[in-house]
Design a protein around this motif. Structure first.
Motif, PDB file in Angstrom:
ATOM      1  N   ALA A  19       6.549  24.503 -70.758  1.00  0.00           N
ATOM      2  CA  ALA A  19       6.536  23.287 -71.563  1.00  0.00           C
ATOM      3  C   ALA A  19       5.241  22.495 -71.413  1.00  0.00           C
ATOM      4  N   VAL A  20       4.274  23.038 -70.677  1.00  0.00           N
ATOM      5  CA  VAL A  20       2.980  22.383 -70.467  1.00  0.00           C
ATOM      6  C   VAL A  20       1.886  23.422 -70.679  1.00  0.00           C
ATOM      7  N   LEU A  21       0.826  23.022 -71.364  1.00  0.00           N
ATOM      8  CA  LEU A  21      -0.294  23.914 -71.620  1.00  0.00           C
ATOM      9  C   LEU A  21      -1.224  23.948 -70.406  1.00  0.00           C
ATOM     10  N   VAL A  22      -1.706  25.136 -70.053  1.00  0.00           N
ATOM     11  CA  VAL A  22      -2.709  25.291 -69.000  1.00  0.00           C
ATOM     12  C   VAL A  22      -3.994  25.766 -69.677  1.00  0.00           C
TER      13      VAL A  22
ATOM     14  N   CYS B  99       2.416  19.752 -60.268  1.00  0.00           N
ATOM     15  CA  CYS B  99       3.625  20.434 -60.731  1.00  0.00           C
ATOM     16  C   CYS B  99       3.761  20.195 -62.222  1.00  0.00           C
ATOM     17  N   VAL B 100       4.088  21.235 -62.967  1.00  0.00           N
ATOM     18  CA  VAL B 100       4.293  21.121 -64.408  1.00  0.00           C
ATOM     19  C   VAL B 100       5.641  21.734 -64.760  1.00  0.00           C
ATOM     20  N   GLU B 101       6.183  21.289 -65.870  1.00  0.00           N
ATOM     21  CA  GLU B 101       7.416  21.892 -66.361  1.00  0.00           C
ATOM     22  C   GLU B 101       7.078  23.262 -66.944  1.00  0.00           C
ATOM     23  N   ALA B 102       7.599  24.311 -66.338  1.00  0.00           N
ATOM     24  CA  ALA B 102       7.277  25.671 -66.775  1.00  0.00           C
ATOM     25  C   ALA B 102       7.686  25.886 -68.226  1.00  0.00           C
TER      26      ALA B 102
ATOM     27  N   GLU C 113       6.548  30.042 -64.831  1.00  0.00           N
ATOM     28  CA  GLU C 113       7.435  29.516 -63.792  1.00  0.00           C
ATOM     29  C   GLU C 113       7.002  30.065 -62.435  1.00  0.00           C
ATOM     30  N   GLY C 114       7.077  29.224 -61.424  1.00  0.00           N
ATOM     31  CA  GLY C 114       6.701  29.626 -60.077  1.00  0.00           C
ATOM     32  C   GLY C 114       5.318  29.132 -59.696  1.00  0.00           C
ATOM     33  N   VAL C 115       4.909  29.445 -58.476  1.00  0.00           N
ATOM     34  CA  VAL C 115       3.592  29.044 -57.981  1.00  0.00           C
ATOM     35  C   VAL C 115       2.556  30.020 -58.538  1.00  0.00           C
ATOM     36  N   PHE C 116       1.529  29.502 -59.233  1.00  0.00           N
ATOM     37  CA  PHE C 116       0.527  30.399 -59.800  1.00  0.00           C
ATOM     38  C   PHE C 116      -0.854  30.164 -59.202  1.00  0.00           C
ATOM     39  N   GLY C 117      -0.879  29.742 -57.963  1.00  0.00           N
ATOM     40  CA  GLY C 117      -2.095  29.657 -57.173  1.00  0.00           C
ATOM     41  C   GLY C 117      -1.799  30.175 -55.779  1.00  0.00           C
TER      42      GLY C 117
ATOM     43  N   LEU D 230      -0.401  24.726 -57.417  1.00  0.00           N
ATOM     44  CA  LEU D 230      -0.054  24.651 -58.833  1.00  0.00           C
ATOM     45  C   LEU D 230       1.316  25.296 -58.982  1.00  0.00           C
ATOM     46  N   TRP D 231       2.271  24.514 -59.425  1.00  0.00           N
ATOM     47  CA  TRP D 231       3.659  25.005 -59.439  1.00  0.00           C
ATOM     48  C   TRP D 231       4.269  24.744 -60.810  1.00  0.00           C
ATOM     49  N   GLY D 232       4.802  25.814 -61.405  1.00  0.00           N
ATOM     50  CA  GLY D 232       5.560  25.695 -62.640  1.00  0.00           C
ATOM     51  C   GLY D 232       7.027  25.543 -62.297  1.00  0.00           C
ATOM     52  N   ARG D 233       7.487  24.309 -62.326  1.00  0.00           N
ATOM     53  CA  ARG D 233       8.877  23.998 -61.970  1.00  0.00           C
ATOM     54  C   ARG D 233       9.804  24.415 -63.109  1.00  0.00           C
TER      55      ARG D 233
END
Length: 305
Positions: A257-260, A252-255, A144-148, A277-280
């Motif tokens: 719930a999405v594979l990186v 944006c991805v659902e934190a 969750e959150g911005v990871f870049g 890159l944001w995990g919403r």
């Protein structure tokens, strides 16, 4: 269980599709010395598996598949990677396929989640347990959150919320896991061709269709009620590259719930391209666990006097 490691018992049968995910799973198991059978159905391009214990076979030979899995001591199955729906040739059916033909042909006409659930039930009826990719590899789920290094703007956050609503609506009828929104306008949605095709479509749109200064946001998230053991949405460096070519502001991805896939490389690619890159925070349901107890219903308020 999500993003946690499973207790090992027998061997794993990895039904490999396209993309990096099955390769990452196979390489991780090889590093740990864990038993693995890679299943490559006809038409799947997975050269990374050459030299491993691989079973190459057409879709029409499930009897051969189950016999090989039993011989290797497999007790679990993981579906990983993209796969094109096959055109089954009844003339190639083995005896097992003949018994499954009516069910299999009907499943191929359903949405992805319903189809995969149906094929999973076939493996389960043979005594195999389905496991999720995120339960085989640690740290795969988006945080969750911005990871870049790049932050989404207020408009980007509004566009992500709009895209999430679109994906939820599509998911209710088992269609797609992604949408692109720019300045409140939907520029495209994911269908059977996948996210790469969506981004290529957006890249070809006339410039005048985008309003304001927003570049647009790609949002990916699971469908409501989706079986999280299979086909969980994913992003990776290639997603970032295609999003940049489409002129988007970020992803944006659902934190949770999405594979990186390849997180460090993905973040580096996004920073270099100037994309966020944001995990919403996810509104998605908990992953399906057949052994878990049903959640308690939410409390209800007493009627006012």
């Amino acid at each position: 269980m999500t993003d946690g490691m499973l207790v090992e018992s027998g061997a794993l049968a990895l039904v490999a599709g396209s993309g990096d995910l099955p390769r990452l799973i196979a390489e991780d198991r090889r590093r740990q010395g864990l038993p693995l059978l890679v299943v490559r159905f006809e038409g799947v391009h997975a050269p990374w598996a050459d030299g491993m214990d691989v079973l190459d076979l057409p879709f029409e030979k499930p009897g051969r598949l189950f016999k090989a899995m039993k011989a290797r001591g497999c007790d679990r199955v993981c579906f990983a990677g993209g796969m094109t729906r096959p055109r089954l040739d009844p003339l190639r059916f083995d005896l097992k396929a003949l018994g499954l033909a009516v069910k299999a042909l009907a499943l191929l006409k359903k949405g992805d989640d319903a189809m995969l659930r149906g094929f999973a039930s076939i493996f389960e009826s043979e005594g195999y347990r389905m496991v999720a990719a995120q339960d085989l590899l640690e740290g795969m789920l988006a945080p969750e959150g911005v990871f870049g290094a790049v932050q989404p703007s207020d408009q980007d956050r509004e566009d992500a919320a709009r895209a999430a609503a679109i994906v939820a609506a599509m998911g209710a009828v088992d269609v797609g896991q992604a949408a692109v929104v720019c300045d409140g306008i939907c520029l495209g949605v994911e269908a059977i061709a996948g996210t790469d095709a969506l981004l290529e479509e957006v890249a070809r749109l006339p410039e005048g269709l985008r309003h304001g200064d927003a570049g647009g946001v790609l949002l990916k998230g699971p469908k409501p009620g989706q079986d999280w053991r299979m086909d969980l949405p994913a992003i990776g460096p290639e997603t970032v590259r295609r999003a940049a070519l489409a002129g988007l502001a970020g992803i944006c991805v659902e934190a949770g719930a999405v594979l990186v896939l390849g997180r460090e490389e993905t973040v580096r690619a996004a920073d270099e391209a100037g994309l966020f890159l944001w995990g919403r925070p996810s509104a998605a349901e908990a992953p399906l666990d057949p052994d878990a107890a049903a959640p308690a219903p939410p409390p209800t308020e007493a009627p006012s006097a």
